[in-house]
Design an enzyme around this catalytic site. Structure first.
Site, PDB file in Angstrom:
ATOM      1  N   SER A  29       0.835  -1.211   0.000  1.00  0.00           N
ATOM      2  CA  SER A  29       0.000   0.000   0.000  1.00  0.00           C
ATOM      3  C   SER A  29       0.865   1.254   0.000  1.00  0.00           C
ATOM      4  O   SER A  29       0.611   2.209  -0.743  1.00  0.00           O
ATOM      5  CB  SER A  29      -0.885   0.015   1.248  1.00  0.00           C
ATOM      6  OG  SER A  29      -1.798  -1.051   1.210  1.00  0.00           O
ATOM      7  N   GLN A 176      -9.149   2.006  -0.831  1.00  0.00           N
ATOM      8  CA  GLN A 176      -8.895   2.362  -2.234  1.00  0.00           C
ATOM      9  C   GLN A 176      -9.858   3.443  -2.687  1.00  0.00           C
ATOM     10  O   GLN A 176      -9.474   4.399  -3.358  1.00  0.00           O
ATOM     11  CB  GLN A 176      -9.024   1.124  -3.126  1.00  0.00           C
ATOM     12  CG  GLN A 176      -7.923   0.103  -2.874  1.00  0.00           C
ATOM     13  CD  GLN A 176      -8.119  -1.182  -3.648  1.00  0.00           C
ATOM     14  OE1 GLN A 176      -9.081  -1.342  -4.393  1.00  0.00           O
ATOM     15  NE2 GLN A 176      -7.207  -2.122  -3.467  1.00  0.00           N
ATOM     16  N   ASP A 327      -7.054  -8.277   4.258  1.00  0.00           N
ATOM     17  CA  ASP A 327      -6.275  -9.127   3.353  1.00  0.00           C
ATOM     18  C   ASP A 327      -5.779 -10.406   4.027  1.00  0.00           C
ATOM     19  O   ASP A 327      -5.194 -11.267   3.374  1.00  0.00           O
ATOM     20  CB  ASP A 327      -5.077  -8.349   2.800  1.00  0.00           C
ATOM     21  CG  ASP A 327      -5.513  -7.249   1.841  1.00  0.00           C
ATOM     22  OD1 ASP A 327      -6.598  -7.384   1.236  1.00  0.00           O
ATOM     23  OD2 ASP A 327      -4.784  -6.250   1.710  1.00  0.00           O
ATOM     24  N   LYS A 354     -12.309  -9.102  -3.979  1.00  0.00           N
ATOM     25  CA  LYS A 354     -10.848  -8.917  -4.007  1.00  0.00           C
ATOM     26  C   LYS A 354     -10.298  -9.524  -5.310  1.00  0.00           C
ATOM     27  O   LYS A 354     -11.042  -9.737  -6.253  1.00  0.00           O
ATOM     28  CB  LYS A 354     -10.214  -9.541  -2.767  1.00  0.00           C
ATOM     29  CG  LYS A 354     -10.647  -8.868  -1.465  1.00  0.00           C
ATOM     30  CD  LYS A 354     -10.133  -7.455  -1.390  1.00  0.00           C
ATOM     31  CE  LYS A 354     -10.581  -6.751  -0.132  1.00  0.00           C
ATOM     32  NZ  LYS A 354     -10.200  -5.337  -0.127  1.00  0.00           N
TER      33      LYS A 354
HETATM   34  C1  S3P Z   1      -5.593  -1.396  -0.145  1.00  0.00           C
HETATM   35  C2  S3P Z   1      -6.892  -1.430   0.312  1.00  0.00           C
HETATM   36  C3  S3P Z   1      -7.660  -2.661   0.489  1.00  0.00           C
HETATM   37  C4  S3P Z   1      -6.757  -3.908   0.435  1.00  0.00           C
HETATM   38  C5  S3P Z   1      -5.763  -3.835  -0.674  1.00  0.00           C
HETATM   39  C6  S3P Z   1      -4.854  -2.616  -0.487  1.00  0.00           C
HETATM   40  C7  S3P Z   1      -4.928  -0.090  -0.278  1.00  0.00           C
HETATM   41  O1  S3P Z   1      -8.600  -2.774  -0.546  1.00  0.00           O
HETATM   42  O2  S3P Z   1      -7.558  -5.063   0.289  1.00  0.00           O
HETATM   43  O3  S3P Z   1      -4.967  -4.994  -0.702  1.00  0.00           O
HETATM   44  O4  S3P Z   1      -3.687  -0.054  -0.442  1.00  0.00           O
HETATM   45  O5  S3P Z   1      -5.621   0.937  -0.209  1.00  0.00           O
HETATM   46  P1  S3P Z   1     -10.069  -2.109  -0.431  1.00  0.00           P
HETATM   47  O6  S3P Z   1      -9.919  -0.652  -0.504  1.00  0.00           O
HETATM   48  O7  S3P Z   1     -10.821  -2.670  -1.611  1.00  0.00           O
HETATM   49  O8  S3P Z   1     -10.598  -2.590   0.884  1.00  0.00           O
END
Ligand code: S3P
Length: 450
Positions: A29, A176, A327, A354
């Site tokens: 991230s 996200q 995750d 996912k």
């Molecule tokens: C992430 C947000 C999560 C996570 C992904 C990384 C990010 O997704 O599952 O692996 O870096 O913002 P979501 O925003 O769909 O929950």
């Protein structure tokens, strides 16, 4: 990009005593955000410890396509020469984000408030994932999206010529979506407000503040209210990317279920928006300790020590913890298979959208391996069989999903018969050194289906 070469089957068989130090790669991230915010700064950002997995490399390529200079200096060191907020050029090629939902959604947000057009695509997994959750709020800024039925990639975004700031309540717990709106808000004049009812990972907020944006976070009755003032000049930074707690989850869980193990996983960020798995494992009775607890770059960091834990108990994971371990449910379900009693995981509808439908992918594989799993739209329950009692001995599908592949390879370390994953190539998206790192600890993972 994963999923384009020949499948790479891998087989994991029972082993004993994983021992040693597991230096897992940089946080995925934070790596994406470092490249994107570096590209939006005026001047040169240096990044060390960048995750050099396929997902992040695809984001690096995308930043070049939008006009930033991105250079790999070797040894995890990268240099980004940014173009400034609103300085993105129109790419001449389709932007291929590979397997990465984070990459595509954050980049769509970033370009949506500039007067440029870009077309995005990805692999079969990414092209099946919903983008409406991002394009809906981007439309409020004035951007337009033209994609496939159901808001799927490939998709063209026509950025807003005269963006307006927005106030947006994120309808699903998603960092996200939150981040896409904040990044779009960067190039809109005035204040953009994002409200999230449940806290999700807060790297974007922390990093925007670090790059000099005016951003505040307030806990209010309606949730976390994030207020960003648009059109700042972002100042380049020297970033040290911490190691990824989501990758640490695999050696930690492997050690917990493998007899005689004692593994140290150094320098793991324990940001409360990311550390839910470790709390859960401790509640299940895992021998997991935090050593050398300290603060680095404003974040709690520790060395994790995980040892074989023969007395695991199933628990009900609190639904309000879901976002902080979203995750990690696949590998938690593997640990739960070796516990005594049921592990209930509720409030996890997001797992269905996912890289794969993770409840379905894990439930099918666990059942094939002899574990009883019950499921509904937003919950699943794993009935633990206890150690020495999980048959295994099957080939399971990874479905272009790195975390499904790694979870079943961890499982094979403690099942009675080996576990084979039909295609382990997606692991390269987030944890390219998984195979060698696990081998260095003493795992018995081989390529092929036997
Ligand atoms: C992430 C947000 C999560 C996570 C992904 C990384 C990010 O997704 O599952 O692996 O870096 O913002 P979501 O925003 O769909 O929950």
């Amino acid at each position: 990009m994963s999923g384009h070469g020949a499948p790479v089957p891998m087989t994991s068989r029972k082993c004993t005593a994983l021992k040693g130090v597991a230096n897992v790669p940089g946080d995925k991230s934070i790596s994406h955000r470092s490249l994107i915010l570096g590209a939006l700064s005026v001047g040169e950002t240096r990044i060390s410890g960048l995750l050099e997995g396929e997902d992040v490399i695809d984001t690096a390529k995308a930043m070049r396509a939008f006009g930033a200079e991105v250079e790999d200096l070797g040894g995890g060191e990268w240099r980004v020469h940014g173009v400034g907020v609103g300085g993105f050029a129109e790419p001449s090629q389709v932007i291929d984000c590979g397997n990465s939902g984070t990459g595509v959604r954050l980049i769509m947000g970033t370009m949506a408030t500039s007067p440029i057009t870009a077309t995005f695509t990805g692999d079969a997994s990414l092209c099946s994932r919903p983008m409406g959750r991002v394009t809906d709020p981007l439309a409020l800024f004035g951007a337009r999206a033209y994609g496939r039925t159901g808001g799927r990639l490939p998709m063209t975004i026509v950025g807003a010529k005269d963006p307006v700031p927005v106030t947006y309540t994120v309808p699903v717990p998603s960092a996200q979506v939150k981040s896409a709106v904040l990044l779009a808000g960067l190039n809109a004049p005035g204040k953009t407000l994002v409200i999230e009812k449940e806290a999700t990972r807060d790297h974007t907020e922390r990093m925007l503040a670090g790059f000099g944006a005016e951003i505040t976070v307030e806990e209010a009755a309606e949730g976390r209210v994030i207020t960003l003032t648009g059109q700042p000049e972002l100042k380049p930074q020297d970033i040290v990317v911490p190691r990824d707690p989501s990758s640490a989850a695999f050696p930690v869980c492997a050690a917990i279920i493998t007899e005689g193990s004692d593994v140290l996983v150094p320098n793991i960020g324990l940001n409360p928006t990311r550390a839910g798995l470790f709390t859960t494992l401790r509640e299940m009775g895992a021998d997991l300790s935090y050593e050398n607890l300290r603060e680095e770059g404003g974040e709690p960091v520790a060395d994790l020590r995980a040892r074989y834990s023969p007395d695991l108990k199933g628990i009900a994971v609190p639904p309000e913890r879901a976002a902080s371990m979203i995750d990690e449910y696949p590998v938690l379900s593997v640990v739960a298979s070796f516990a005594e009693g049921k592990t209930e995981m509720r409030g996890v509808k997001e797992l269905r959208v996912k890289e794969s439908d993770r409840i379905d992918a894990m439930a099918k594989g666990l059942r094939a391996a002899g574990v009883t799993v019950d499921e509904g739209e937003d919950w699943w329950v794993v009935e633990g069989r206890g150690f020495g009692n999980v048959p295994g001995g099957v080939m399971v599908e990874s479905r272009l999903d790195h975390r499904i592949a790694m979870s079943f390879l961890v499982m094979g370390m403690a099942t009675e018969k080996p576990m084979t994953v039909d295609d382990a190539s997606p692991i390269a998206t987030s944890f390219p050194i998984f195979e060698s790192l696990m081998a260095s600890l003493g795992s018995a993972i081989t390529r092929g289906n036997r």
